[in-house]
Design an enzyme around this catalytic site. Structure first.
Site, PDB file in Angstrom:
ATOM      1  N   HIS A 110       0.826  -1.220   0.000  1.00  0.00           N
ATOM      2  CA  HIS A 110       0.000   0.000   0.000  1.00  0.00           C
ATOM      3  C   HIS A 110       0.857   1.267   0.000  1.00  0.00           C
ATOM      4  O   HIS A 110       0.362   2.352  -0.309  1.00  0.00           O
ATOM      5  CB  HIS A 110      -0.989  -0.001   1.167  1.00  0.00           C
ATOM      6  CG  HIS A 110      -0.409   0.347   2.506  1.00  0.00           C
ATOM      7  ND1 HIS A 110      -0.157  -0.593   3.476  1.00  0.00           N
ATOM      8  CD2 HIS A 110      -0.054   1.528   3.047  1.00  0.00           C
ATOM      9  CE1 HIS A 110       0.318  -0.005   4.554  1.00  0.00           C
ATOM     10  NE2 HIS A 110       0.390   1.287   4.321  1.00  0.00           N
ATOM     11  N   ASP A 141       0.208  -7.594   1.433  1.00  0.00           N
ATOM     12  CA  ASP A 141       0.568  -6.181   1.568  1.00  0.00           C
ATOM     13  C   ASP A 141       2.083  -5.988   1.634  1.00  0.00           C
ATOM     14  O   ASP A 141       2.592  -5.243   2.475  1.00  0.00           O
ATOM     15  CB  ASP A 141      -0.104  -5.554   2.789  1.00  0.00           C
ATOM     16  CG  ASP A 141      -0.134  -4.024   2.701  1.00  0.00           C
ATOM     17  OD1 ASP A 141       0.330  -3.470   1.685  1.00  0.00           O
ATOM     18  OD2 ASP A 141      -0.612  -3.386   3.656  1.00  0.00           O
ATOM     19  N   SER A 224       4.423   3.229   7.689  1.00  0.00           N
ATOM     20  CA  SER A 224       4.161   1.995   6.950  1.00  0.00           C
ATOM     21  C   SER A 224       5.379   1.596   6.116  1.00  0.00           C
ATOM     22  O   SER A 224       5.945   2.412   5.398  1.00  0.00           O
ATOM     23  CB  SER A 224       2.963   2.178   6.014  1.00  0.00           C
ATOM     24  OG  SER A 224       1.769   2.249   6.737  1.00  0.00           O
TER      25      SER A 224
END
Length: 375
Positions: A110, A141, A224
């Site tokens: 992402h 992911d 992230s």
């Protein structure tokens, strides 16, 4: 609680960040708030005791135990932070971890979204480097990008054994929260074996990920793809999600973050680097296409099988299109999401009891799970 990863915009100010989140999933487990850290650890003041020559004492007001812990933090930061980078794609950014000395960097899928080219900034540097996509596996992911011209002296991170992660272990989260590169926060391992589902949205594939590490270390937009590290200077996970409180309009729920475990990272990254795709996902599959089934009160009541994969796990156990799955072992299944979540916590080859209804009758089938195939 639903989940939602976010990236942030480069150049974000410390603190309030109006409009800074470029990828905002409309759900509750999201990255929110801000944190700070430094790539230059503080020094520790110490004196020598006359009664114990050569002994190190704590600074005033600080115990020897606290001094040792601080020194342990500083050692881990010095060892690992040079391996954590900032990744910029378009007007958004995230973090990544140097995987090898060839310039491969692992991050969240992402974080990169649909982009193919990126700019990367190494720790303690203002020089940007070009990078290209190696491969992405949205179901877990995870993605790998590669520096076009890897500089000398790259510091690949060392990955730990996910099976040895235990509750209460001290963790440090490293990355670029809110665009603040080379930031570090600290916490503990709060739980292991969590299964979390990300909502679908721009840049967020809606993955359901099993065996995640839950941590109290602050994780914020931009973190992230960064590293969750133990005090042995081993990466035990990739920071991916943090919680927000649905009842307070999505404000941050402090101390609840999630990281993809190291074993999943290395399994997926190695395949992406070697062959550009994933052929061995390590994720369990039932071998069906399904959707949520609703009862007469229009409430979710199971996962109805739409199609069965020939030769797959469900077909081999006698399951058919039209069967409504209501339980996997002791786990209730009242929707497609519940079925996906139940399978995410299992491994290929596991034997499970599937409870289902067919023509109004409740039945069970013993199923040996197959492996989820990469798209």
């Amino acid at each position: 609680m639903p989940a939602g990863p976010r990236r942030t915009r480069p150049g974000a100010p410390y603190g309030r960040l109006p409009g800074a989140v470029a990828v905002a999933a409309a759900a509750a487990l999201a990255l929110a708030g801000c944190s700070s850290g430094s790539s230059s650890p503080a020094t520790v003041a110490a004196t020598t005791s006359p009664s114990a020559p050569g002994a190190t004492q704590a600074a005033p007001g600080q115990s020897n135990g606290a001094t040792q812990l601080q020194e342990a933090y500083q050692t881990v930061i010095a060892n690992v932070l040079p391996s954590v980078v900032q990744i910029t794609t378009g007007d958004s950014l995230g973090s990544g971890i140097v995987y090898d000395d060839k310039g491969d960097i692992v991050t969240n899928a992402h974080v990169i979204g649909s982009a193919k080219t990126f700019t990367v900034t190494l720790a303690n540097s203002t020089t940007t480097l070009d990078a290209e996509l190696v491969g992405s596996y949205p179901d877990s992911d995870l993605a790998v990008i590669r520096l076009s011209k890897p500089p000398s002296g790259l510091r690949p991170a060392s990955f730990g054994d996910s099976g040895k992660v235990q509750l209460g272990q001290i963790t440090l989260a490293m990355g670029s929260p809110l665009g603040l590169s080379s930031s570090v926060t600290q916490g503990i391992v709060s739980a292991t074996g969590r299964t979390v589902t990300e909502p679908q949205g721009p840049g967020s594939p809606g993955a359901t990920i099993g065996n995640m590490v839950q941590t109290s270390a602050a994780i914020n937009p931009g973190n992230s793809g960064g590293a969750l590290v133990n005090l042995d200077s081993k990466v035990i996970g990739i920071n991916t999600l943090a919680a927000t409180e649905p009842q307070t309009n999505g404000s941050a729920a402090p101390g609840i973050g999630f990281a993809i475990p190291a074993s999943t990272i290395t399994n997926i990254a190695d395949q992406l680097i070697k062959q550009g795709k994933v052929t061995n996902s390590g994720r369990a599959a039932l071998g069906v296409t399904a959707r949520t089934s609703f009862n007469q009160q229009f409430q979710p009541a199971g996962a109805v099988i739409v199609a069965v994969t020939a030769g797959g796990a469900a077909a081999s156990a006698g399951l058919q299109a039209g069967d409504v799955i209501t339980r996997i072992d002791d786990t209730q299944v009242d929707s497609l999401n519940a079925l996906t979540t139940a399978l995410a916590s299992l491994t290929p080859g596991s034997k499970v009891t599937v409870t289902y209804t067919r023509d109004g009758a409740t039945k069970t089938a013993e199923v040996t799970l197959g492996e989820l195939q990469a798209p």
